[in-house]
Design a protein around this motif. Structure first.
Motif, PDB file in Angstrom:
ATOM      1  N   HIS A  23    -103.875 -27.589  20.528  1.00  0.00           N
ATOM      2  CA  HIS A  23    -102.443 -27.317  20.506  1.00  0.00           C
ATOM      3  C   HIS A  23    -102.076 -26.578  21.795  1.00  0.00           C
ATOM      4  O   HIS A  23    -102.906 -25.859  22.367  1.00  0.00           O
ATOM      5  N   PRO A  24    -100.842 -26.754  22.310  1.00  0.00           N
ATOM      6  CA  PRO A  24    -100.466 -26.076  23.557  1.00  0.00           C
ATOM      7  C   PRO A  24    -100.469 -24.552  23.479  1.00  0.00           C
ATOM      8  O   PRO A  24    -100.489 -23.881  24.519  1.00  0.00           O
ATOM      9  N   THR A  25    -100.400 -23.979  22.276  1.00  0.00           N
ATOM     10  CA  THR A  25    -100.512 -22.532  22.115  1.00  0.00           C
ATOM     11  C   THR A  25    -101.573 -22.232  21.065  1.00  0.00           C
ATOM     12  O   THR A  25    -101.985 -23.118  20.316  1.00  0.00           O
ATOM     13  N   ARG A  26    -101.994 -20.984  20.998  1.00  0.00           N
ATOM     14  CA  ARG A  26    -102.999 -20.601  19.993  1.00  0.00           C
ATOM     15  C   ARG A  26    -102.295 -20.285  18.670  1.00  0.00           C
ATOM     16  O   ARG A  26    -102.287 -19.153  18.202  1.00  0.00           O
ATOM     17  N   GLN A  27    -101.733 -21.313  18.091  1.00  0.00           N
ATOM     18  CA  GLN A  27    -100.973 -21.162  16.856  1.00  0.00           C
ATOM     19  C   GLN A  27    -101.667 -21.930  15.739  1.00  0.00           C
ATOM     20  O   GLN A  27    -102.011 -23.103  15.898  1.00  0.00           O
ATOM     21  N   ALA A  38    -107.411 -21.769  27.975  1.00  0.00           N
ATOM     22  CA  ALA A  38    -106.947 -23.146  27.828  1.00  0.00           C
ATOM     23  C   ALA A  38    -107.847 -24.093  28.609  1.00  0.00           C
ATOM     24  O   ALA A  38    -108.484 -23.722  29.598  1.00  0.00           O
ATOM     25  N   GLU A  95    -110.168 -18.296  23.897  1.00  0.00           N
ATOM     26  CA  GLU A  95    -109.112 -17.553  24.584  1.00  0.00           C
ATOM     27  C   GLU A  95    -108.581 -18.244  25.832  1.00  0.00           C
ATOM     28  O   GLU A  95    -107.498 -17.900  26.313  1.00  0.00           O
ATOM     29  N   ASN A  97     -98.448 -33.017  28.672  1.00  0.00           N
ATOM     30  CA  ASN A  97     -99.014 -31.694  28.935  1.00  0.00           C
ATOM     31  C   ASN A  97    -100.526 -31.740  28.770  1.00  0.00           C
ATOM     32  O   ASN A  97    -101.037 -31.953  27.674  1.00  0.00           O
ATOM     33  N   SER A 155     -99.973 -31.739  18.174  1.00  0.00           N
ATOM     34  CA  SER A 155    -101.320 -31.236  17.919  1.00  0.00           C
ATOM     35  C   SER A 155    -102.265 -32.392  17.636  1.00  0.00           C
ATOM     36  O   SER A 155    -101.830 -33.502  17.311  1.00  0.00           O
ATOM     37  N   TRP A 179    -109.801 -18.840  17.783  1.00  0.00           N
ATOM     38  CA  TRP A 179    -109.234 -19.595  18.905  1.00  0.00           C
ATOM     39  C   TRP A 179    -109.935 -19.189  20.193  1.00  0.00           C
ATOM     40  O   TRP A 179    -110.057 -17.998  20.498  1.00  0.00           O
ATOM     41  N   TYR A 192    -105.008 -25.372  24.110  1.00  0.00           N
ATOM     42  CA  TYR A 192    -106.019 -24.474  23.553  1.00  0.00           C
ATOM     43  C   TYR A 192    -106.706 -25.188  22.399  1.00  0.00           C
ATOM     44  O   TYR A 192    -106.167 -26.138  21.819  1.00  0.00           O
TER      45      TYR A 192
END
Length: 227
Positions: free
Chosen positions: A88-92, A57, A55, A195, A108, A53, A199
């Motif tokens: 995706h809005p987070t690094r998930q 955004a 790091e 949004n 996503s 990922w 990331y």
């Protein structure tokens, strides 16, 4: 050594151009740095999964270009599963294996470079490219593709260019110099519910069939979120 260049313009925000920026990725699972350009996401081993990922955004109200090379191993008939690009809005990371790392993630956007035919997902017999949203892996829900491509499991580097144009609201995916998939949509509103900060990461997996799978960074051009 990575090279960072900041470009200033009266018309554009600050853009970051990163070359050979493997140090800027957070690695998960089996992912390992090979050299100053390449990350090996999976070894040629069963039931491996790896992710990388970026790091920082990015801001989807501004254009971005991701130029990389994909290496999808040398096992053709016995190879699997492929590489996915995930926004995706987070690094998930989502479900792996046939899920390509974006399955189950809402909201996503996922771009898959699939080298294994999963019949129950309506995969074509050839290697293929597809764009999917909200973690849906069955191709009935694909918003672009699945589009067959020549064999990717040849051990060679395959040049990939992913471009987002927010003015025309078009996402373009070129592989080996040819457009393989595209999406014309207001991604910020329709996918990410307004949004614009997301990331992006790269995931890969193997199952009973295997391949080593790499990503090599060539050039990244985007606006960091917050500028």
């Amino acid at each position: 050594m990575r090279v960072l260049v900041l470009l200033l313009s009266v018309f554009l925000p600050v853009f970051l151009i990163a070359q050979a920026s493997v140090e800027d990725f957070t690695l998960g699972g089996t992912a390992r740095i090979l050299n100053d350009e390449c990350i090996r996401l999976t070894p040629d081993a069963q039931y491996a999964s790896g992710s990388a990922w970026y790091e920082k955004a990015i801001d989807l109200t501004r254009p971005f270009e991701l130029t990389v090379c994909l290496v999808l191993g040398e096992n053709d008939d016995l190879g699997a599963d492929g590489i996915g690009f995930v926004f995706h809005p987070t690094r998930q990371t989502g479900y792996r294996g046939e899920g390509m790392g974006f399955a189950g993630l809402v909201p996503s956007l996922g771009i898959e470079f699939d080298t294994y035919q999963n019949y129950h997902l309506a995969d074509p017999s050839q290697d293929h490219v597809a764009i999917s949203i909200n973690g849906q892996t069955h191709h009935y829900a694909s918003v672009s593709g699945p589009n067959p491509v020549p064999n990717l499991e040849d051990g060679n580097k395959h040049l990939l260019w992913i471009n987002w144009d927010p003015i025309y609201q078009k996402l373009t995916v070129q592989l080996d110099g040819k457009e393989r998939a595209s999406l014309e949509a207001d991604i910020v509103d329709k996918v990410f519910q307004g949004n614009a900060t997301v990331y992006w990461g790269v995931t890969a997996a193997t199952g009973r069939k295997t391949n080593y799978q790499d990503i090599c960074i060539k050039k990244l051009v985007f606006a960091e979120a917050g500028y």
